[in-house]
Write a protein that holds these residues in place. Structure first.
Motif, PDB file in Angstrom:
ATOM      1  N   ARG A   1     -36.475  93.820  69.056  1.00  0.00           N
ATOM      2  CA  ARG A   1     -37.891  93.926  69.407  1.00  0.00           C
ATOM      3  C   ARG A   1     -38.633  92.696  68.920  1.00  0.00           C
ATOM      4  NH1 ARG A   1     -39.396  99.380  70.815  1.00  0.00           N
ATOM      5  NH2 ARG A   1     -37.456 100.281  71.547  1.00  0.00           N
ATOM      6  N   ASP A   2     -39.691  92.322  69.633  1.00  0.00           N
ATOM      7  CA  ASP A   2     -40.558  91.238  69.200  1.00  0.00           C
ATOM      8  C   ASP A   2     -41.528  91.763  68.149  1.00  0.00           C
ATOM      9  OD1 ASP A   2     -39.435  89.407  70.968  1.00  0.00           O
ATOM     10  OD2 ASP A   2     -40.813  89.969  72.581  1.00  0.00           O
ATOM     11  N   ASN A   3     -41.798  90.945  67.154  1.00  0.00           N
ATOM     12  CA  ASN A   3     -42.775  91.278  66.120  1.00  0.00           C
ATOM     13  C   ASN A   3     -44.016  90.428  66.386  1.00  0.00           C
ATOM     14  OD1 ASN A   3     -44.018  92.275  63.907  1.00  0.00           O
ATOM     15  ND2 ASN A   3     -42.746  91.206  62.415  1.00  0.00           N
ATOM     16  N   ILE A   4     -44.893  90.926  67.222  1.00  0.00           N
ATOM     17  CA  ILE A   4     -46.044  90.177  67.721  1.00  0.00           C
ATOM     18  C   ILE A   4     -47.140  90.099  66.662  1.00  0.00           C
ATOM     19  CG2 ILE A   4     -47.869  90.169  69.460  1.00  0.00           C
ATOM     20  CD1 ILE A   4     -45.892  91.703  71.276  1.00  0.00           C
ATOM     21  N   ALA A   5     -47.686  88.905  66.472  1.00  0.00           N
ATOM     22  CA  ALA A   5     -48.869  88.717  65.618  1.00  0.00           C
ATOM     23  C   ALA A   5     -50.061  88.574  66.556  1.00  0.00           C
ATOM     24  CB  ALA A   5     -48.712  87.491  64.741  1.00  0.00           C
ATOM     25  N   GLY A   6     -50.760  89.669  66.771  1.00  0.00           N
ATOM     26  CA  GLY A   6     -51.876  89.693  67.706  1.00  0.00           C
ATOM     27  C   GLY A   6     -51.974  91.061  68.358  1.00  0.00           C
ATOM     28  N   VAL A   7     -52.570  91.116  69.527  1.00  0.00           N
ATOM     29  CA  VAL A   7     -52.772  92.395  70.216  1.00  0.00           C
ATOM     30  C   VAL A   7     -51.453  92.907  70.773  1.00  0.00           C
ATOM     31  CG1 VAL A   7     -53.964  93.566  72.102  1.00  0.00           C
ATOM     32  CG2 VAL A   7     -55.155  91.825  70.774  1.00  0.00           C
ATOM     33  N   MET A   8     -51.167  94.157  70.454  1.00  0.00           N
ATOM     34  CA  MET A   8     -49.934  94.807  70.890  1.00  0.00           C
ATOM     35  C   MET A   8     -50.289  96.174  71.473  1.00  0.00           C
ATOM     36  SD  MET A   8     -46.647  95.288  68.489  1.00  0.00           S
ATOM     37  CE  MET A   8     -45.161  96.024  69.058  1.00  0.00           C
ATOM     38  N   ILE A   9     -49.594  96.570  72.516  1.00  0.00           N
ATOM     39  CA  ILE A   9     -49.786  97.885  73.120  1.00  0.00           C
ATOM     40  C   ILE A   9     -48.754  98.821  72.488  1.00  0.00           C
ATOM     41  CG2 ILE A   9     -49.857  99.188  75.283  1.00  0.00           C
ATOM     42  CD1 ILE A   9     -52.016  96.990  75.001  1.00  0.00           C
ATOM     43  N   GLU A  10     -49.235  99.913  71.878  1.00  0.00           N
ATOM     44  CA  GLU A  10     -48.366 100.792  71.093  1.00  0.00           C
ATOM     45  C   GLU A  10     -48.507 102.249  71.521  1.00  0.00           C
ATOM     46  OE1 GLU A  10     -48.839  98.359  66.909  1.00  0.00           O
ATOM     47  OE2 GLU A  10     -50.288  99.940  67.372  1.00  0.00           O
TER      48      GLU A  10
END
Length: 84
Positions: A41-50
């Motif tokens: 999985r990507d570990n996004i720094a910013g807006v994420m849809i969860e």
């Protein structure tokens, strides 16, 4: 952190159960694709849809837009098939 449930209104995040990134779609093909779906999985720094589950409220699954750096929540809606 407060989540605005479309059914119950603004609620404390402690009422919810966090599932994770809502973007990945479960593959129906190979073991390799399933392995990548579960573990890579990507570990996004910013807006994420969860995905979040309102366990202590209406018991609906929600799709929430959250900034992973600031924890600011900019939107929430019922997940597909979960709305009233």
């Amino acid at each position: 952190m407060r989540i605005s449930c479309p059914f119950c209104g603004s609620r404390d995040s402690h009422e919810f159960v966090y599932r994770g990134d809502a973007a990945p779609i479960r593959p129906e093909s190979s073991e390799t694709a399933f392995y990548e779906y579960v573990y890579l999985r990507d570990n996004i720094a910013g807006v994420m849809i969860e995905h979040w589950y309102h366990a202590q409220g209406c018991r609906h699954w929600l799709v929430v837009a959250r900034n992973t750096v600031t924890h600011e929540i900019t939107g929430a809606a019922f997940a597909q098939g979960s709305g009233k």
